[in-house]
Enzyme design. Structure first.
Site, mmCIF file in Angstrom:
data_model
loop_
_atom_site.group_PDB
_atom_site.id
_atom_site.type_symbol
_atom_site.label_atom_id
_atom_site.label_comp_id
_atom_site.label_asym_id
_atom_site.label_seq_id
_atom_site.Cartn_x
_atom_site.Cartn_y
_atom_site.Cartn_z
ATOM 1 N N GLU A 682 8.973 2.732 0.652
ATOM 2 C CA GLU A 682 7.561 3.060 0.722
ATOM 3 C C GLU A 682 7.168 3.088 2.187
ATOM 4 O O GLU A 682 7.593 2.263 2.971
ATOM 5 C CB GLU A 682 6.742 1.987 -0.006
ATOM 6 C CG GLU A 682 5.270 2.199 0.219
ATOM 7 C CD GLU A 682 4.412 1.303 -0.638
ATOM 8 O OE1 GLU A 682 4.797 1.014 -1.783
ATOM 9 O OE2 GLU A 682 3.362 0.889 -0.148
ATOM 10 N N HIS A 712 0.513 6.109 -5.171
ATOM 11 C CA HIS A 712 -0.497 5.247 -5.791
ATOM 12 C C HIS A 712 -1.825 5.960 -5.942
ATOM 13 O O HIS A 712 -2.729 5.472 -6.602
ATOM 14 C CB HIS A 712 -0.688 3.966 -4.970
ATOM 15 C CG HIS A 712 0.563 3.165 -4.867
ATOM 16 N ND1 HIS A 712 1.447 3.316 -3.821
ATOM 17 C CD2 HIS A 712 1.102 2.237 -5.687
ATOM 18 C CE1 HIS A 712 2.469 2.500 -4.008
ATOM 19 N NE2 HIS A 712 2.295 1.840 -5.123
#
Ligand code: GLN
Ligand code: ZN
Length: 772
Positions: A682, A712
């Protein structure tokens, strides 16, 4: 069962804190229904009131003397403290009145016009708190009387409680500079500004009749600098006069209190008691023995584990308690939990599906309350012999049970000693060998594993589990899904494909269900943040793999395409860190056992013709111990466990790993030590952080795919934006090691978002290929 026995005299027993969600996640459902506008604030409050009431009554019935209040929360106890202090960030337009649901939930979750406050992990637990945002201009006003009203609420029920507040120093040490404030700003400099509010609260609690107050100061177990430690002395010295007339408990948890800090808190003047974690604090007993304990003060001994689900070994705890009693004196020892019970499951009574032998080994929060009281009574000479002998029988059944011990696994794990388990060929030579076989373009594209989990998919899995559809129908449905996902990726022209993980509910549960040594609960939920709960599997025995777990699906998926299909596994450290782990052997031993099971799966995948295998270690960092002195040991066995899983594969088999965070700076050498061929991480929410590691000259030779967009968020990144990101990475990393992929799995996204986002991702990679 114990209520009638214990009413007569309350023994010295204490509970640090209790789960708020309710035995069947009642609070979760009430919150979500309120947020969805399906129920009123009154409805929500009613559920909360009932929960608090039943928790207090339960502790009172069990005979607990020091029952906590204000450990309930609608979202988070740190946010409650922010509300108490009125430290609402400017963007929420707070006007200074008592903080209601509106502002409170806006801070927690954001609203249509303002984003939420940041959330981060609560020490080394799986709980997340809302990080206070402070600056030199933050105004503090007493803006939430929750602590006082909960105290009064319990009192009205006839229950005397100990109000719990997060201590002022811990609160500030967990805070960060607000937006627009210098990064170098130290929230601790605001100590003098928040103490007046603490004084107001304590005065009000005193006036309401409280005789004890608990300040949670868990940062005392961290490696503190001397000025941080001095802040404790400063704070509690300044509070001393307003606390007079109250008994003050300073509660610590999650690790040993370092010797210096121990000296500091035990010598504070206005303090009546100190709470210590004797479970995680493995050296605490020795520390108290050698450093002594101040006369006249209470020691709250946390001998019942608040972070696990195992029944206490009462005989062993009793001997610890007796050793402490010899030091602190008979009426100065209080039996307690190691930390708040919010980190364990709520009530074993609701586990109707658990095997009864395994169940006899367990204690959830409700049972732990009973254990604490039983220990306190035993210490006072009123030992409940029947309870103790039932406990001893359960302990010995656990020790001798054949379902716990598997000789073969023990032997295999023992045989690991002495070897480093490294692949023989170095990573750049391996990458060359793999490239000859895989023949990938530069900047190869891939995804992290899961594709959108539709309602239909969830239904299919649920129906199969409930035996409502046949295995044949299930396989057919999943096969169709895989084929759809494969086709889509081919259309998008992604280079290394995934099967989309449609057969998985959860990346740990899926493997736990197929491994021996794991048990699953029905209601063993633990709050992760807000209304979100997780249900960790219980690792109770030696771990082995009776049969292949993923080969069937991976092989099927590979047969649908000529492109390489990634085999998708969860790594041993992540399985460990997201489970309740057995406490009868060191964590690393359990981890090595899981590693051996995953190793077999890796070998089977390779034998089935899978050329790229991804072993996710999403939670490797989560297990990092709080204290620096313990971190190297953890990282060493964690990284070693990962290598065990894949050290035996051929050079041409490409091993990927994936991680869900990018704060690597401190553990980059361990990451390199994992010796994976490719790591995807990430990154998109913190570009700079990750890149700075490489800018600082860390030599990195393996493949690396820093996420190019945030999964997200529903936002669709443009081609230019992604290309821009990749260019930034190219500035610090060699072209031939860079991969292009999203931040994480796509399972929470919709196809309407995933398709355009991946289209743009692939175009960005293609665009840059023409320019290199
Ligand atoms: N392979 C997993 C997925 O894509 C990884 C999830 C994670 O990193 N948390 O869903
Ligand atoms: Zn991830």
């Amino acid at each position: 069962m114990f209520s009638s026995l214990s009413i007569s005299r309350k023994m010295a027993s204490h509970i640090v804190g209790y789960p708020r969600m309710g035995p069947k996640r009642e609070l979760k459902f009430a919150l979500e229904s309120f947020w969805d506008g399906k129920s009123s604030a009154d409805d929500l409050q009613k559920v909360a009131t009932d929960l608090r009431c039943s928790i207090w009554k339960q502790m009172a019935d069990a005979g607990i003397k020091y029952i906590p209040s204000n450990t309930f929360s609608y979202y988070d106890q740190v946010l409650d403290t922010t509300a108490m202090l009125g430290a609402v960030p400017e963007r929420y337009n707070y006007t200074g009145a008592e903080i209601g649901f509106d502002i409170y939930f806006s801070m927690a979750r954001g609203n249509a016009s303002v984003p939420a406050m940041e959330m981060t992990k609560w020490f080394d637990t799986n709980y997340h708190f809302i990080v206070p945002e402070l600056g030199p201009n933050t105004k503090f006003t007493y803006s939430s009387h929750k602590a006082v009203s909960e105290y009064k609420e319990a009192k009205a029920l006839g229950i005397e409680t100990v109000p719990v507040l997060i201590g002022p120093v811990t609160y500030l040490l967990l805070s960060k500079p607000a937006k627009g404030v210098e990064k170098s700003f130290s929230p601790l400099s605001l100590l003098g500004n928040i103490l007046p509010i603490y004084k107001e609260v304590t005065a009000e609690l005193k006036a309401a009749g409280a005789s004890w107050i608990q300040f949670d100061e868990p940062t005392l177990v961290m490696d503190l600098e001397s000025h941080q430690l001095e802040a404790f002395t400063k704070a509690y010295t300044e509070l001393e006069s307003s606390l007079s007339g109250l008994n003050v408990l300073i509660e610590t948890y999650f690790a040993d209190v370092p010797a210096e800090a121990y000296k500091t808190i035990t010598s504070l003047k206005g303090i009546s008691g100190v709470g210590l974690d004797l479970i995680r604090g493995t050296k605490t007993l020795d520390l108290v023995k050698s450093a002594g304990f101040p006369a006249g003060k209470y020691l709250f001994a946390g001998v019942v584990d608040g972070r696990n689900i195992w029944a206490n070994d009462l005989a062993s705890s009793l001997s610890t308690l007796q050793a402490l009693e010899a030091i602190v004196g008979k009426d100065k020892l209080v039996v307690s939990t190691s930390c708040s019970l919010m980190h364990t499951a709520v009530d074993l009574v609701n586990e109707t599906k658990l095997d009864s032998e395994i169940k006899s080994w367990l204690a959830f929060a409700a049972q732990k309350v009973v254990e604490v009281n039983a220990l306190a009574k035993a210490l006072a000479g009123q030992k409940d012999e029947a309870f103790f002998s039932a406990n001893a029988a359960a302990q010995s059944s656990r020790k001798s049970s054949p379902r716990v011990t598997n000789e073969e696994v023990q032997k295999a794990a023992a045989a690991l000693k002495g070897s480093d388990h490294r692949r023989v060929t170095n990573v750049s030579a391996r990458l060359d060998a793999q490239q000859k076989k895989l023949n990938l373009p530069i900047l190869p594209t891939t995804t992290i594993g899961s594709f959108p989990q539709t309602m239909d998919l969830r239904r299919v899995r649920r129906e199969y589990k409930a035996n409502k559809i046949s295995e044949e129908e299930y396989v057919k449905a999943i096969k169709e899904e895989i084929s759809k996902v494969v086709k889509l990726q081919e259309e998008l022209d992604i280079d290394v494909l995934v099967h989309g993980e449609p057969e998985r509910n959860d990346m740990v549960e899926y493997f736990g269900e197929q491994l021996s040594g794991f048990a699953f609960t029905v209601n063993g939920w633990v709050q992760s943040y807000g209304s979100r709960c997780v249900k960790p599997p219980i690792i109770y025995g030696d771990v082995s793999r009776p049969k292949a777990m993923t080969v069937f699906w991976s092989k099927m998926a590979q047969s649908m395409t000529a492109r390489p299909m990634k085999g998708m596994l969860t790594g041993p450290v992540t399985i460990l860190n997201w489970s309740f782990v057995r406490n009868d052997q060191p964590r690393f031993e359990t981890c090595y056992q899981i590693a051996l099971a995953i190793k077999k799966e890796v070998e089977d995948l390779e034998a089935a013709g899978i050329q790229v295998i991804q072993i996710d270690e999403a939670a490797l960092r989560e297990g990092l111990p709080l204290r620096k002195s313990e971190q190297a040991f953890y990282l060493d066995w964690a990284v070693h466990s990962f290598r065990i899983t894949n050290c035996g594969v051929q050079d041409t088999t490409q091993i990927h790993t994936h991680m869900c965070y990018s704060n690597f700076n401190d553990i980059i050498h361990s990451i390199i030590g994992m010796d994976a061929d490719v790591i995807t991480i990430e990154n998109s929410r913190s570009d700079e952080k990750l890149l700075s590691v490489f800018r600082e000259g860390v030599k990195y030779g393996a493949g690396i795919g820093p996420g190019v967009y945030d999964i997200h968020s529903p936002r669709i990144p443009s081609t230019e934006e992604i290309a821009d990101r990749i260019n930034k990475m190219l500035a610090v990393l060699e072209t031939n090691i860079l991969w292009v992929n999203p931040d994480c799995g796509l399972k929470t996204r919709k196809y309407g978002e995933v398709k355009p986002a991946l289209t743009n991702m692939v175009s960005a990679a293609k665009l840059l290929r023409t320019q290199l």
